[in-house]
Scaffold this motif. Structure first.
Motif, PDB file in Angstrom:
ATOM      1  N   LYS A  25       0.823  -1.210   0.000  1.00 38.06           N
ATOM      2  CA  LYS A  25       0.000   0.000   0.000  1.00 38.06           C
ATOM      3  C   LYS A  25       0.855   1.256   0.000  1.00 38.06           C
ATOM      4  O   LYS A  25       0.516   2.256  -0.632  1.00 38.06           O
ATOM      5  N   ASN A  30      -1.374  -0.950  -7.241  1.00 33.04           N
ATOM      6  CA  ASN A  30      -2.660  -1.426  -7.747  1.00 33.04           C
ATOM      7  C   ASN A  30      -2.432  -1.814  -9.204  1.00 33.04           C
ATOM      8  O   ASN A  30      -2.269  -0.951 -10.062  1.00 33.04           O
ATOM      9  N   GLN A 147      -5.401   9.348 -10.537  1.00 29.73           N
ATOM     10  CA  GLN A 147      -6.697   9.405  -9.866  1.00 29.73           C
ATOM     11  C   GLN A 147      -7.632  10.326 -10.653  1.00 29.73           C
ATOM     12  O   GLN A 147      -7.225  11.394 -11.115  1.00 29.73           O
ATOM     13  N   LYS A 182     -12.332   1.729 -11.281  1.00 28.71           N
ATOM     14  CA  LYS A 182     -11.480   1.177 -10.216  1.00 28.71           C
ATOM     15  C   LYS A 182     -11.455  -0.349 -10.255  1.00 28.71           C
ATOM     16  O   LYS A 182     -10.514  -0.983  -9.763  1.00 28.71           O
ATOM     17  N   PRO A 189      -8.673  -0.096  -5.921  1.00 31.73           N
ATOM     18  CA  PRO A 189      -8.540   1.154  -5.150  1.00 31.73           C
ATOM     19  C   PRO A 189      -9.913   1.714  -4.794  1.00 31.73           C
ATOM     20  O   PRO A 189     -10.948   1.195  -5.229  1.00 31.73           O
TER      21      PRO A 189
END
Length: 243
Positions: A25, A30, A147, A182, A189
């Motif tokens: 993490k 991811n 993002q 996602k 995520p």
């Protein structure tokens, strides 16, 4: 060639389980597990067999594989030693160079190159700023998965700009190419992503040389210091001049 399909969720899980490795993490790991999303990135990069590509954070190599099939050379910079080991074991491309290094400490001695990356979310701003402002050899373009909200902020139009948007658009043209759910990643995520294209405008660097850049961003930060107040009030307070 890869020894397995690295965009297939089950293969990734089995590979990591066999190696007793868990996604970290703290490194924002991811992994992209959607071939359609990978194809969108490849198409957005407009690649050809003469291209040199710098990939940041290749992870297990799903995107790396498709890049290596289409360009002259891929330099994949990966911070995690475990990922580097798996990349070296599972990818067999003569035009692939794997570098075990933190991208923020990597000095690219390259010319005429593109950056293509599924960026860990925490790295977006530092990476974009580094390659637009600090490195001597600027990329021709950057195709990045970021993002969703950050991508929208970077590519905002003038009426919705933030300091982030100005800090990028002062040097480059930006656009959102597409969005990625996602569910296209594993581990999943909390938010969706966007594929963005950043194309540096080399003429802008003539005007924003270091000393002038410092003044420019000082004014920008002053202007955004209190968004609900009139611009002249913010500037006079932060820059200490009479209205």
């Amino acid at each position: 060639m890869p020894l397995m399909d690295l965009s297939y969720r089950k293969n990734i899980k089995n590979l990591l389980k066999n190696e007793q490795i868990k996604p970290l993490k703290r490194l924002g790991q991811n992994f992209l597990v959607n071939n359609k999303a990978i194809k969108k990135i490849i198409k957005a990069a407009n690649l050809n067999l003469e291209d040199l590509v710098l990939e940041i954070g290749p992870g297990l190599g799903a995107l790396t594989t498709e890049l290596a099939k289409r360009v002259k050379k891929v330099i994949a910079v990966e911070k995690d030693k475990n990922m580097v080991k798996l990349l070296e074991e599972n990818l067999r491309f003569e035009n692939l160079e794997i570098v075990n290094k933190d991208i923020l400490k990597f000095v690219p001695r390259l010319k005429n190159y593109k950056i293509v990356a599924n960026l860990p979310f925490y790295l977006t701003s530092p990476v974009v700023r580094r390659f637009l402002e600090n490195v001597k050899s600027k990329p021709q373009q950057m195709i990045l998965i970021v993002q969703k909200e950050v991508g929208q902020r970077i590519c905002a139009n003038p009426l919705k700009m933030s300091i982030l948007a100005i800090s990028v658009q002062a040097y480059a043209k930006t656009e959102i190419v597409s969005y990625v759910s996602k569910k296209s990643f594993w581990p999943v995520p909390k938010v969706d992503s966007a594929i963005i294209r950043i194309t540096p405008c080399l003429s802008n660097y003539t005007y924003l040389y270091p000393k002038k850049r410092e003044i420019f961003f000082k004014i920008v930060k002053a202007g955004f210091s209190q968004p609900r107040k009139q611009l002249i009030n913010n500037l006079s307070k932060k820059l200490m001049f009479n209205k």
